[in-house]
Scaffold this active site. Sequence first.
Site, short mmCIF file in Angstrom:
data_model
loop_
_atom_site.label_atom_id
_atom_site.label_comp_id
_atom_site.label_asym_id
_atom_site.label_seq_id
_atom_site.Cartn_x
_atom_site.Cartn_y
_atom_site.Cartn_z
N ARG A 24 0.83 -1.22 0.00
CA ARG A 24 0.00 0.00 0.00
C ARG A 24 0.86 1.27 0.00
O ARG A 24 0.92 2.00 -0.98
CB ARG A 24 -0.94 -0.03 1.22
CG ARG A 24 -2.06 1.00 1.18
CD ARG A 24 -1.67 2.39 1.62
NE ARG A 24 -1.09 2.43 2.96
CZ ARG A 24 -0.50 3.51 3.45
NH1 ARG A 24 -0.41 4.61 2.74
NH2 ARG A 24 0.05 3.47 4.66
N ASP A 25 1.60 1.51 1.08
CA ASP A 25 2.39 2.74 1.16
C ASP A 25 3.48 2.73 0.11
O ASP A 25 3.81 3.76 -0.49
CB ASP A 25 3.00 2.86 2.57
CG ASP A 25 3.23 4.29 3.01
OD1 ASP A 25 3.29 5.18 2.14
OD2 ASP A 25 3.38 4.53 4.22
N HIS A 216 5.10 4.50 12.76
CA HIS A 216 5.16 4.41 11.30
C HIS A 216 6.24 5.39 10.83
O HIS A 216 5.98 6.57 10.66
CB HIS A 216 3.77 4.78 10.75
CG HIS A 216 3.63 4.76 9.27
ND1 HIS A 216 3.00 3.75 8.58
CD2 HIS A 216 3.99 5.65 8.30
CE1 HIS A 216 2.98 4.02 7.29
NE2 HIS A 216 3.58 5.17 7.09
N HIS A 218 9.03 6.85 8.22
CA HIS A 218 9.65 6.93 6.89
C HIS A 218 11.12 7.26 7.12
O HIS A 218 11.48 7.86 8.14
CB HIS A 218 8.94 7.98 6.03
CG HIS A 218 7.61 7.49 5.52
ND1 HIS A 218 7.42 7.04 4.24
CD2 HIS A 218 6.41 7.35 6.15
CE1 HIS A 218 6.16 6.65 4.09
NE2 HIS A 218 5.51 6.83 5.23
N CYS A 249 4.45 9.22 0.18
CA CYS A 249 3.06 9.64 0.05
C CYS A 249 2.98 10.62 -1.10
O CYS A 249 3.67 11.63 -1.09
CB CYS A 249 2.55 10.29 1.35
SG CYS A 249 0.88 10.94 1.15
N ASN A 258 9.43 4.03 3.41
CA ASN A 258 9.27 3.64 4.82
C ASN A 258 10.55 2.97 5.31
O ASN A 258 11.38 2.53 4.53
CB ASN A 258 8.14 2.61 4.94
CG ASN A 258 6.80 3.19 4.66
OD1 ASN A 258 6.42 3.35 3.51
ND2 ASN A 258 6.07 3.52 5.68
P1 HMG Z 1 -13.13 14.50 -2.60
O1 HMG Z 1 -12.86 14.88 -4.00
O2 HMG Z 1 -13.32 15.57 -1.55
O3 HMG Z 1 -14.36 13.49 -2.55
O4 HMG Z 1 -11.93 13.55 -2.15
P2 HMG Z 1 -15.90 13.76 -2.40
O5 HMG Z 1 -16.34 13.16 -1.13
O6 HMG Z 1 -16.21 15.21 -2.64
O7 HMG Z 1 -16.50 12.93 -3.63
C1 HMG Z 1 -16.23 13.31 -4.99
C2 HMG Z 1 -16.42 12.13 -5.91
O8 HMG Z 1 -15.44 11.13 -5.59
C3 HMG Z 1 -17.77 11.44 -5.78
O9 HMG Z 1 -18.10 10.96 -7.09
C4 HMG Z 1 -17.51 10.27 -4.90
O10 HMG Z 1 -18.38 9.17 -5.09
C5 HMG Z 1 -16.10 9.89 -5.31
P3 HMG Z 1 -19.19 11.70 -8.00
O11 HMG Z 1 -20.44 11.71 -7.17
O12 HMG Z 1 -18.61 13.06 -8.21
O13 HMG Z 1 -19.21 10.83 -9.21
N1 HMG Z 1 -15.40 9.24 -4.21
C6 HMG Z 1 -14.82 8.03 -4.26
N2 HMG Z 1 -14.68 7.14 -5.24
C7 HMG Z 1 -14.04 5.98 -4.93
N3 HMG Z 1 -13.56 5.70 -3.70
C8 HMG Z 1 -13.69 6.58 -2.69
C9 HMG Z 1 -14.33 7.81 -2.96
N4 HMG Z 1 -14.60 8.88 -2.19
C10 HMG Z 1 -15.24 9.75 -2.95
N5 HMG Z 1 -13.19 6.29 -1.47
C11 HMG Z 1 -11.03 11.79 -0.77
C12 HMG Z 1 -11.84 13.06 -0.81
C13 HMG Z 1 -10.75 11.46 0.66
C14 HMG Z 1 -11.83 10.68 -1.44
C15 HMG Z 1 -9.71 12.03 -1.56
O14 HMG Z 1 -9.08 13.13 -1.01
C16 HMG Z 1 -8.78 10.85 -1.53
O15 HMG Z 1 -9.06 9.81 -2.13
N6 HMG Z 1 -7.65 10.97 -0.82
C17 HMG Z 1 -6.71 9.86 -0.64
C18 HMG Z 1 -5.28 10.34 -0.58
C19 HMG Z 1 -4.39 9.17 -0.30
O16 HMG Z 1 -4.71 8.02 -0.51
N7 HMG Z 1 -3.16 9.47 0.23
C20 HMG Z 1 -2.19 8.47 0.56
C21 HMG Z 1 -2.55 7.66 1.79
S1 HMG Z 1 -2.17 8.51 3.32
C22 HMG Z 1 -0.52 8.13 3.63
O17 HMG Z 1 0.16 7.61 2.79
C23 HMG Z 1 0.04 8.39 5.01
C24 HMG Z 1 0.23 7.11 5.84
O18 HMG Z 1 1.12 6.21 5.20
C25 HMG Z 1 0.80 7.45 7.26
C26 HMG Z 1 2.02 8.37 7.21
O19 HMG Z 1 3.01 8.06 6.52
O20 HMG Z 1 1.96 9.41 7.87
C27 HMG Z 1 -1.11 6.36 6.06
MG MG Z 2 3.28 6.34 5.23
#
Ligand code: HMG
Ligand code: MG
Length: 314
Positions: A24-25, A216, A218, A249, A258
């Site tokens: 995933r990450d 966690h 990095h 990320c 990581n």
């Molecule tokens: P948004 O654009 O604000 O979404 O994104 P929304 O709620 O306004 O919805 C807009 C459209 O997106 C809608 O479709 C929803 O159905 C669709 P429409 O009605 O316009 O056709 N939609 C989705 N479709 C599929 N799957 C979904 C989904 N949600 C809405 N889940 C959102 C908000 C949170 C979805 C967006 O910002 C996003 O996907 N962000 C993810 C970012 C990400 O994955 N980052 C990496 C992971 S975090 C990380 O790596 C850190 C970590 O490792 C820890 C660390 O290192 O600190 C965990």
């Molecule tokens: Mg991470």
Amino acid sequence: MRTPDVVPAPGMPERVTIYEVGPRDGLQNEQGLVPTEVKAEFIRRLVAAGLPVVEATSFVHPRWVPQLADAGELMELLGEVGRDLPVLVPNERGLDRALELGCRHIAIFGSATETFASKNLNRGLDEQFAMFEPTVVRGRAAGLDVRAYVSMCFGDPWEGAVPIEQVVEVGKRLFDLGANQLSLGDTIGVGTAGHVARLIAAFVEAGMALDQLAMHFHDTYGQALANTHAALEAGITTFDASAGGLGGCPYAKSATGNLATEDLVWMLRGLGIETGVDLEAVAATSVWMAGHLGRPSPSAVVRALAGGTAQSTA
Ligand code: HMG
Ligand code: MG
């Protein structure tokens, strides 16, 4: 040497759980798209190497993270094995997708800072809770196990230093939505050992138990192992790591890989701490994956084991 001498240090736990985040990450940050079948094989190999938890993918918006747009196909390909692997879900839409596929473990991912909440989740710091709350409530009602991540615990590329009280407040609030574990993310790898000890102590003072916390790290600034050692001394027993040191990320400037699973296992093995992980099998998996990604693993241990600097002691 292919394994370190075991010389235990006082005050260390007997056993540590490694929470593998490579699929995933790691893969969310790859430039190219990795074929779904390769991801599935990567996961199967990590499970076979004895990693007790392997986070598989994310049910996020496919436009936000195209690298993981095949989350549904991947889970279908994995079948029953996949249902026991945690997946990231940010909201109810993600939860619905995970539930349809029979997932039993989900992870929400909040931000300790305003800027990263907006860049990663398209929400303000406060608004993120309104998105997570119904996700966790419905997930728990469906019998799911919920992990909560909090990012930018040690510094934020846009805001700089992040006050410990702010991290504790956000982390506790995320955990109290109904999670059973809180993973403290050093998303951009800027933390150092004293900071780690101070943050853990602050969470404990705020009422969290050590076994509810995971770290966690990095490894951007090469501090991940030193930070892990500090967290072990503080009593933490769950560590996130990624095979071969893949990771980052896409929404955090300067986030690199990581802590490598192999580097972690080598250190823990030297300390006599059990993980149940087959180091050679994970390292072989990382070499195999590096072949698919077209570049060598950044892990020092993978390079040493694979590159001939490791002399056999057998
Ligand atoms: P948004 O654009 O604000 O979404 O994104 P929304 O709620 O306004 O919805 C807009 C459209 O997106 C809608 O479709 C929803 O159905 C669709 P429409 O009605 O316009 O056709 N939609 C989705 N479709 C599929 N799957 C979904 C989904 N949600 C809405 N889940 C959102 C908000 C949170 C979805 C967006 O910002 C996003 O996907 N962000 C993810 C970012 C990400 O994955 N980052 C990496 C992971 S975090 C990380 O790596 C850190 C970590 O490792 C820890 C660390 O290192 O600190 C965990
Ligand atoms: Mg991470």
